[in-house]
Design a protein around this motif. Sequence first.
Motif, short mmCIF file in Angstrom:
data_model
loop_
_atom_site.label_atom_id
_atom_site.label_comp_id
_atom_site.label_asym_id
_atom_site.label_seq_id
_atom_site.Cartn_x
_atom_site.Cartn_y
_atom_site.Cartn_z
N THR A 206 0.84 -1.19 0.00
CA THR A 206 0.00 0.00 0.00
C THR A 206 0.88 1.25 0.00
O THR A 206 0.65 2.19 -0.76
N LEU A 207 1.90 1.23 0.84
CA LEU A 207 2.81 2.38 0.91
C LEU A 207 3.58 2.49 -0.41
O LEU A 207 3.81 3.59 -0.92
N LEU A 208 3.95 1.34 -0.97
CA LEU A 208 4.66 1.33 -2.25
C LEU A 208 3.81 1.96 -3.36
O LEU A 208 4.31 2.75 -4.17
N ALA A 209 2.54 1.63 -3.37
CA ALA A 209 1.65 2.19 -4.40
C ALA A 209 1.57 3.70 -4.26
O ALA A 209 1.58 4.43 -5.25
N GLU B 76 13.66 -6.94 -4.86
CA GLU B 76 15.11 -7.14 -4.81
C GLU B 76 15.75 -6.61 -3.54
O GLU B 76 16.65 -7.23 -2.98
N GLU B 77 15.29 -5.42 -3.11
CA GLU B 77 15.99 -4.74 -2.01
C GLU B 77 15.20 -4.67 -0.72
O GLU B 77 15.69 -4.17 0.29
N GLY B 78 13.95 -5.12 -0.76
CA GLY B 78 13.13 -5.05 0.44
C GLY B 78 12.48 -3.69 0.62
O GLY B 78 12.44 -2.88 -0.30
N PHE B 79 11.98 -3.44 1.83
CA PHE B 79 11.14 -2.27 2.09
C PHE B 79 11.91 -0.97 2.24
O PHE B 79 11.35 0.12 2.09
N ASP B 80 13.21 -1.05 2.53
CA ASP B 80 13.94 0.16 2.89
C ASP B 80 13.88 1.30 1.88
O ASP B 80 13.61 2.44 2.26
N PRO B 81 14.13 1.05 0.57
CA PRO B 81 14.03 2.15 -0.40
C PRO B 81 12.62 2.75 -0.47
O PRO B 81 12.46 3.97 -0.58
N VAL B 82 11.60 1.91 -0.36
CA VAL B 82 10.22 2.40 -0.36
C VAL B 82 9.99 3.27 0.86
O VAL B 82 9.41 4.35 0.78
N ARG B 83 10.49 2.79 1.99
CA ARG B 83 10.32 3.52 3.25
C ARG B 83 10.96 4.91 3.14
O ARG B 83 10.35 5.92 3.54
N LYS C 37 8.89 8.41 3.25
CA LYS C 37 9.16 9.44 4.26
C LYS C 37 9.41 10.80 3.61
O LYS C 37 9.00 11.84 4.13
N GLU C 38 10.08 10.80 2.46
CA GLU C 38 10.35 12.06 1.78
C GLU C 38 9.07 12.76 1.33
O GLU C 38 8.99 13.98 1.33
N ALA C 39 8.07 11.97 0.92
CA ALA C 39 6.83 12.57 0.41
C ALA C 39 5.79 12.75 1.51
O ALA C 39 4.74 13.35 1.29
N SER C 40 6.08 12.26 2.71
CA SER C 40 5.08 12.27 3.79
C SER C 40 4.73 13.67 4.27
O SER C 40 5.60 14.51 4.48
N VAL C 41 3.43 13.90 4.48
CA VAL C 41 3.01 15.15 5.14
C VAL C 41 2.52 14.83 6.55
O VAL C 41 2.02 15.70 7.25
N THR C 42 2.67 13.57 6.96
CA THR C 42 2.19 13.14 8.27
C THR C 42 3.27 13.23 9.34
O THR C 42 3.02 13.64 10.48
N LEU C 43 4.48 12.83 8.99
CA LEU C 43 5.54 12.77 9.99
C LEU C 43 5.89 14.16 10.52
O LEU C 43 5.94 15.13 9.77
N ALA D 99 10.12 -0.58 10.13
CA ALA D 99 10.60 -1.44 9.04
C ALA D 99 9.49 -2.27 8.42
O ALA D 99 9.65 -2.84 7.34
N GLU D 100 8.34 -2.35 9.11
CA GLU D 100 7.22 -3.08 8.53
C GLU D 100 6.20 -2.17 7.86
O GLU D 100 5.29 -2.64 7.18
N GLY D 101 6.32 -0.88 8.10
CA GLY D 101 5.38 0.06 7.49
C GLY D 101 4.34 0.58 8.46
O GLY D 101 3.44 1.31 8.08
N ALA D 102 4.46 0.21 9.74
CA ALA D 102 3.52 0.72 10.75
C ALA D 102 3.91 2.14 11.16
O ALA D 102 5.08 2.52 11.08
N LEU D 103 2.90 2.91 11.59
CA LEU D 103 3.14 4.30 12.01
C LEU D 103 3.49 4.34 13.50
O LEU D 103 2.83 3.71 14.31
N LEU D 104 4.53 5.10 13.83
CA LEU D 104 4.93 5.25 15.23
C LEU D 104 4.51 6.63 15.71
O LEU D 104 4.83 7.65 15.10
N VAL D 105 3.76 6.64 16.80
CA VAL D 105 3.22 7.89 17.34
C VAL D 105 3.66 8.05 18.79
O VAL D 105 3.50 7.13 19.61
N ARG D 106 4.23 9.23 19.10
CA ARG D 106 4.69 9.49 20.47
C ARG D 106 3.61 10.27 21.22
O ARG D 106 3.22 11.36 20.82
#
Length: 255
Positions: free
Chosen positions: A83-86, A190-197, A201-207, A229-236
């Motif tokens: 979903t995040l990849l899309a 090929e590379e896993g989630f890291d490049p997508v992540r 993050k670069e395009a995020s308006v949430t963080l 690393a799994e795509g879950a949102l971390l909220v403090r």
Amino acid sequence: AAGLTTSWLGRNLYYYDEVGSTNQVAKELADGGAPEGTVVIAEGQTGGRGRRGRSWLSPPHKGIWFSVILRPRVAPALASQLTLLAAVAVTAAIRRHTGLPPGIKWPNDILAGGRKVCGILTEIKAEIDALEYVVLGTGLNVNLEAGDFSPEVRPLATSLFLELGRPVARLPLFREILYQLEKWYERWQEEGFDPVRRAWKEASVTLGREVEVNSWREVFRGVAVDIDAEGALLVRGGGGELRRFNSGEVSLRPA
Ligand code: ATP
Ligand code: BTN
């Protein structure tokens, strides 16, 4: 067909003038064994679906309403990464094709001028430990006018036309979206989630923002600090506690 620039994505393509929902058609095709990369696109939908069972406005000829069948050999829990990849792929395509700088609101709403221009609905079929298929449904408001939206949705939604002040040709933009989706999907395999992540993050308006998370069990306020690393949102939270939310049935508002 349609001058695609992909090697496998969309090479098996179903084009309809009108359907209920391209996600529904794609799920039926996937149940019938349609291969990975199958794309279902329609000029209009009479029963477009959004997240949390809501309806999705999909007037004929004015948007890009389509669904993709993927069959990654991964655990069901990793489907949320797609979903995040899309969102990353569609955002890149919009940016490259129109020059607009869209933002991503977690997990997968694409905003332009602060309003929703695109939504993504991910549906999966899985056994306990294996994913059978994923249907990624994307609804992009291309040439909708203000009067196309209902009074309730209008203040929250926009289209590329409304943001740019000129109509946008849908076919070349659709080709770019499929090209970006194929590229990001191959990279993810090929590379896993890291490049997508990182791209997400670069395009995020949430963080970095104060948010209110509404899940079925509670309402939690805090500052969105990261995705893991799994795509879950971390909220403090206010007391310093860090909470983790999966994209499933959670919605987010600025607080
Ligand atoms: P989500 O829970 O998926 O993040 P949201 O409530 O945060 O959704 P908003 O941007 O606040 O999304 O509101 C947009 C509302 O308009 C949503 O209910 C969405 O489903 C609905 N909607 C229906 N059709 C469209 C469309 N074509 N474009 C944008 N929004 C639409
Ligand atoms: C959201 O609520 O933000 C997700 C909207 C997803 C809409 C797309 S349009 C193509 C596909 N078919 C559907 O019925 N829904 C998705």
